[in-house]
Scaffold this motif. Structure first.
Motif, PDB file in Angstrom:
ATOM      1  N   TYR A  34       0.865  -1.414   0.003  1.00 18.18           N
ATOM      2  CA  TYR A  34      -0.018   0.151   0.168  1.00 18.18           C
ATOM      3  C   TYR A  34       0.840   1.294   0.004  1.00 18.18           C
ATOM      4  O   TYR A  34       0.593   2.285  -0.725  1.00 18.18           O
ATOM      5  N   SER A  35       1.821   1.414   0.720  1.00 14.49           N
ATOM      6  CA  SER A  35       2.827   2.519   0.965  1.00 14.49           C
ATOM      7  C   SER A  35       4.066   2.103   1.409  1.00 14.49           C
ATOM      8  O   SER A  35       4.192   0.964   1.978  1.00 14.49           O
ATOM      9  N   VAL A  36       4.996   3.063   1.780  1.00 15.36           N
ATOM     10  CA  VAL A  36       6.174   3.127   2.379  1.00 15.36           C
ATOM     11  C   VAL A  36       6.054   3.977   3.803  1.00 15.36           C
ATOM     12  O   VAL A  36       5.279   4.883   3.437  1.00 15.36           O
ATOM     13  N   CYS A  37       6.392   3.456   4.949  1.00 17.24           N
ATOM     14  CA  CYS A  37       6.398   4.270   6.003  1.00 17.24           C
ATOM     15  C   CYS A  37       7.797   4.576   6.698  1.00 17.24           C
ATOM     16  O   CYS A  37       8.785   3.849   6.655  1.00 17.24           O
ATOM     17  N   VAL A  38       8.095   5.837   6.462  1.00 18.68           N
ATOM     18  CA  VAL A  38       9.740   6.436   6.963  1.00 18.68           C
ATOM     19  C   VAL A  38       9.359   7.551   7.868  1.00 18.68           C
ATOM     20  O   VAL A  38       8.444   8.219   8.286  1.00 18.68           O
ATOM     21  N   ASN A  39      10.520   7.961   8.149  1.00 20.39           N
ATOM     22  CA  ASN A  39      11.051   9.073   8.956  1.00 20.39           C
ATOM     23  C   ASN A  39      10.798  10.323   8.084  1.00 20.39           C
ATOM     24  O   ASN A  39      11.043  10.211   7.017  1.00 20.39           O
ATOM     25  N   THR A  40      10.365  11.447   8.617  1.00 21.05           N
ATOM     26  CA  THR A  40      10.009  12.684   7.712  1.00 21.05           C
ATOM     27  C   THR A  40      11.099  13.026   6.858  1.00 21.05           C
ATOM     28  O   THR A  40      10.922  13.608   5.698  1.00 21.05           O
ATOM     29  N   SER A  41      12.286  12.807   7.206  1.00 18.23           N
ATOM     30  CA  SER A  41      13.410  13.490   6.580  1.00 18.23           C
ATOM     31  C   SER A  41      13.541  12.859   5.043  1.00 18.23           C
ATOM     32  O   SER A  41      14.446  13.388   4.255  1.00 18.23           O
ATOM     33  N   PHE A  42      13.158  11.861   5.013  1.00 17.86           N
ATOM     34  CA  PHE A  42      13.123  10.807   3.689  1.00 17.86           C
ATOM     35  C   PHE A  42      11.967  11.405   2.535  1.00 17.86           C
ATOM     36  O   PHE A  42      12.146  10.830   1.636  1.00 17.86           O
ATOM     37  N   ASP A  52       5.336   7.812  -7.651  1.00 23.13           N
ATOM     38  CA  ASP A  52       4.225   7.007  -7.627  1.00 23.13           C
ATOM     39  C   ASP A  52       3.759   6.318  -6.400  1.00 23.13           C
ATOM     40  O   ASP A  52       2.884   5.927  -5.971  1.00 23.13           O
ATOM     41  N   ILE A  53       4.703   6.226  -5.494  1.00 31.90           N
ATOM     42  CA  ILE A  53       4.461   5.556  -4.295  1.00 31.90           C
ATOM     43  C   ILE A  53       3.782   6.500  -3.150  1.00 31.90           C
ATOM     44  O   ILE A  53       4.073   7.526  -3.310  1.00 31.90           O
ATOM     45  N   LYS A  54       3.038   5.761  -2.477  1.00 34.29           N
ATOM     46  CA  LYS A  54       2.412   6.534  -1.372  1.00 34.29           C
ATOM     47  C   LYS A  54       3.334   6.305  -0.247  1.00 34.29           C
ATOM     48  O   LYS A  54       3.968   5.550   0.319  1.00 34.29           O
ATOM     49  N   ILE A  55       3.304   7.442   0.422  1.00 35.08           N
ATOM     50  CA  ILE A  55       4.369   7.711   1.561  1.00 35.08           C
ATOM     51  C   ILE A  55       3.672   8.073   3.054  1.00 35.08           C
ATOM     52  O   ILE A  55       2.692   8.947   3.018  1.00 35.08           O
ATOM     53  N   ALA A  56       3.857   7.181   4.027  1.00 33.94           N
ATOM     54  CA  ALA A  56       3.130   7.591   5.303  1.00 33.94           C
ATOM     55  C   ALA A  56       4.460   8.147   6.159  1.00 33.94           C
ATOM     56  O   ALA A  56       5.681   7.297   6.050  1.00 33.94           O
ATOM     57  N   ALA A  57       4.549   9.093   6.719  1.00 30.88           N
ATOM     58  CA  ALA A  57       5.515   9.700   7.661  1.00 30.88           C
ATOM     59  C   ALA A  57       5.137   9.620   9.011  1.00 30.88           C
ATOM     60  O   ALA A  57       4.162   9.854   9.192  1.00 30.88           O
ATOM     61  N   VAL A  58       6.145   9.099   9.944  1.00 29.27           N
ATOM     62  CA  VAL A  58       6.045   9.305  11.418  1.00 29.27           C
ATOM     63  C   VAL A  58       6.355  10.613  11.908  1.00 29.27           C
ATOM     64  O   VAL A  58       7.339  11.283  11.443  1.00 29.27           O
ATOM     65  N   ILE A  79       3.717  16.610   4.797  1.00 27.47           N
ATOM     66  CA  ILE A  79       2.794  16.797   3.789  1.00 27.47           C
ATOM     67  C   ILE A  79       3.085  17.560   2.500  1.00 27.47           C
ATOM     68  O   ILE A  79       2.912  17.279   1.664  1.00 27.47           O
ATOM     69  N   GLU A  80       3.639  18.621   2.834  1.00 24.45           N
ATOM     70  CA  GLU A  80       4.214  19.502   1.678  1.00 24.45           C
ATOM     71  C   GLU A  80       5.205  18.909   1.254  1.00 24.45           C
ATOM     72  O   GLU A  80       5.357  18.954  -0.142  1.00 24.45           O
ATOM     73  N   ASP A  81       6.014  18.111   1.706  1.00 23.21           N
ATOM     74  CA  ASP A  81       7.145  17.170   0.904  1.00 23.21           C
ATOM     75  C   ASP A  81       6.702  16.035   0.288  1.00 23.21           C
ATOM     76  O   ASP A  81       7.604  15.456  -0.613  1.00 23.21           O
ATOM     77  N   GLY A  82       5.515  15.617   0.285  1.00 25.23           N
ATOM     78  CA  GLY A  82       4.782  14.645  -0.299  1.00 25.23           C
ATOM     79  C   GLY A  82       4.129  13.550   0.028  1.00 25.23           C
ATOM     80  O   GLY A  82       3.516  12.640  -0.332  1.00 25.23           O
ATOM     81  N   ALA A  83       4.199  13.522   1.537  1.00 27.72           N
ATOM     82  CA  ALA A  83       3.362  12.439   2.415  1.00 27.72           C
ATOM     83  C   ALA A  83       1.859  12.548   2.076  1.00 27.72           C
ATOM     84  O   ALA A  83       1.503  13.714   1.979  1.00 27.72           O
ATOM     85  N   SER A  84       1.163  11.272   2.052  1.00 22.06           N
ATOM     86  CA  SER A  84      -0.088  11.525   1.957  1.00 22.06           C
ATOM     87  C   SER A  84      -0.725  10.952   3.457  1.00 22.06           C
ATOM     88  O   SER A  84      -2.048  11.040   3.619  1.00 22.06           O
ATOM     89  N   GLU A  85      -0.187  10.355   4.152  1.00 20.14           N
ATOM     90  CA  GLU A  85      -0.524   9.920   5.456  1.00 20.14           C
ATOM     91  C   GLU A  85       0.586  10.377   6.639  1.00 20.14           C
ATOM     92  O   GLU A  85       1.773  10.327   6.102  1.00 20.14           O
ATOM     93  N   ILE A  86      -0.028  10.567   7.873  1.00 18.37           N
ATOM     94  CA  ILE A  86       0.914  10.811   8.870  1.00 18.37           C
ATOM     95  C   ILE A  86       0.624   9.860   9.988  1.00 18.37           C
ATOM     96  O   ILE A  86      -0.550   9.568  10.496  1.00 18.37           O
ATOM     97  N   ASP A  87       1.576   9.147  10.802  1.00 15.32           N
ATOM     98  CA  ASP A  87       1.484   8.483  11.717  1.00 15.32           C
ATOM     99  C   ASP A  87       2.089   9.155  12.939  1.00 15.32           C
ATOM    100  O   ASP A  87       3.256   9.216  13.241  1.00 15.32           O
ATOM    101  N   MET A  88       1.331   9.708  14.019  1.00 15.58           N
ATOM    102  CA  MET A  88       1.585  10.504  14.841  1.00 15.58           C
ATOM    103  C   MET A  88       1.495   9.899  16.129  1.00 15.58           C
ATOM    104  O   MET A  88       0.932   9.015  16.392  1.00 15.58           O
ATOM    105  N   VAL A  89       2.489  10.081  17.070  1.00 20.47           N
ATOM    106  CA  VAL A  89       2.603   9.310  18.557  1.00 20.47           C
ATOM    107  C   VAL A  89       1.979  10.452  19.609  1.00 20.47           C
ATOM    108  O   VAL A  89       2.511  11.732  19.634  1.00 20.47           O
ATOM    109  N   ILE A  90       1.189   9.837  20.206  1.00 17.07           N
ATOM    110  CA  ILE A  90       0.416  10.693  21.140  1.00 17.07           C
ATOM    111  C   ILE A  90       1.400  10.992  22.408  1.00 17.07           C
ATOM    112  O   ILE A  90       2.480  10.350  22.494  1.00 17.07           O
TER     113      ILE A  90
END
Length: 210
Positions: A34-42, A52-58, A79-90
């Motif tokens: 579905y996507s790759v999940c990476v740190n925001t610097s990438f 073409d790849i969907k990006i989730a960023a933590v 999001i501005e850099d191109g992520a379409s999903e954000i995984d945030m820690v409470i």
């Protein structure tokens, strides 16, 4: 839904290099994850490498102890850099001391920064009682989150089917539940899906789909 289409193919290791991230993207494309999940610097690096790849960023990763402003800024930048999903820690300590307004506003700020993009809320189940897990899920729903997620994979434990079941029961059918942390094979992944997960975060994605 095919199992591979539920997977966020993940590399959050602190020692990950650009070459490692290229390999992650290539594997995700080859296996139709579905996507790759990476740190925001990438995020921008990935968008330049493969549009073409969907990006989730933590965000606020892995402790969740950053200020709300810092989390929201990180989410907005990703999001501005191109992520379409954000995984945030409470902010786990605030939840445990019942400062629910803080936790709610923390999530809301990240959701606002995401705009129409998907926000997943990592509650770090291994550090919470069942009562706290329920409350965290309720706050995530109230704040407008799109998913609740079990774990960072960097704490004392990962996803459990019992937690997925509890989270699904709490949020209902209209919010996503992501199982992440310690999922190594197809049997473990299917246990999560059967318990109610509709997204899997894993670094062993290829082994899971064999």
């Amino acid at each position: 839904m095919k199992l591979n289409r539920l997977i966020d193919h993940t590399n959050l290791k602190p020692e990950a290099t650009k070459e490692d991230i290229k390999n992650l993207v290539d594997e995700a494309m080859a296996n139709d994850f579905y996507s790759v999940c990476v740190n925001t610097s990438f995020v921008k690096f990935i968008k330049d490498y493969n549009k073409d790849i969907k990006i989730a960023a933590v965000v606020g990763f892995p402790l969740g102890a950053m200020s709300t402003k810092a989390k929201a800024f990180e989410a907005k930048t990703a999001i501005e850099d191109g992520a379409s999903e954000i995984d945030m820690v409470i902010e786990i300590g605030r939840l445990k001391e019942k400062d629910y307004d803080y936790v709610l506003n923390d999530i809301k700020a990240c959701k606002e920064a995401c705009g129409e993009n998907v926000l997943k809320v990592i509650i770090e189940t291994c550090l919470l009682t069942d009562e706290e897990k329920i409350k965290a899920c309720e706050l995530a729903v109230k704040a407008g989150a799109d998913f609740v997620k079990t774990s960072t994979g960097f704490s004392t434990g990962g996803a459990k089917a019992s937690d997925i079941s509890l989270m699904r029961k709490t949020v209902g059918e209209n919010i996503g539940v992501k199982a992440s942390g310690g999922i190594h094979n197809k049997k473990e992944a299917m246990e999560m899906v059967e318990a109610g997960a509709n997204r899997i975060g894993a670094s062993k994605s290829i082994e899971i789909c064999k």
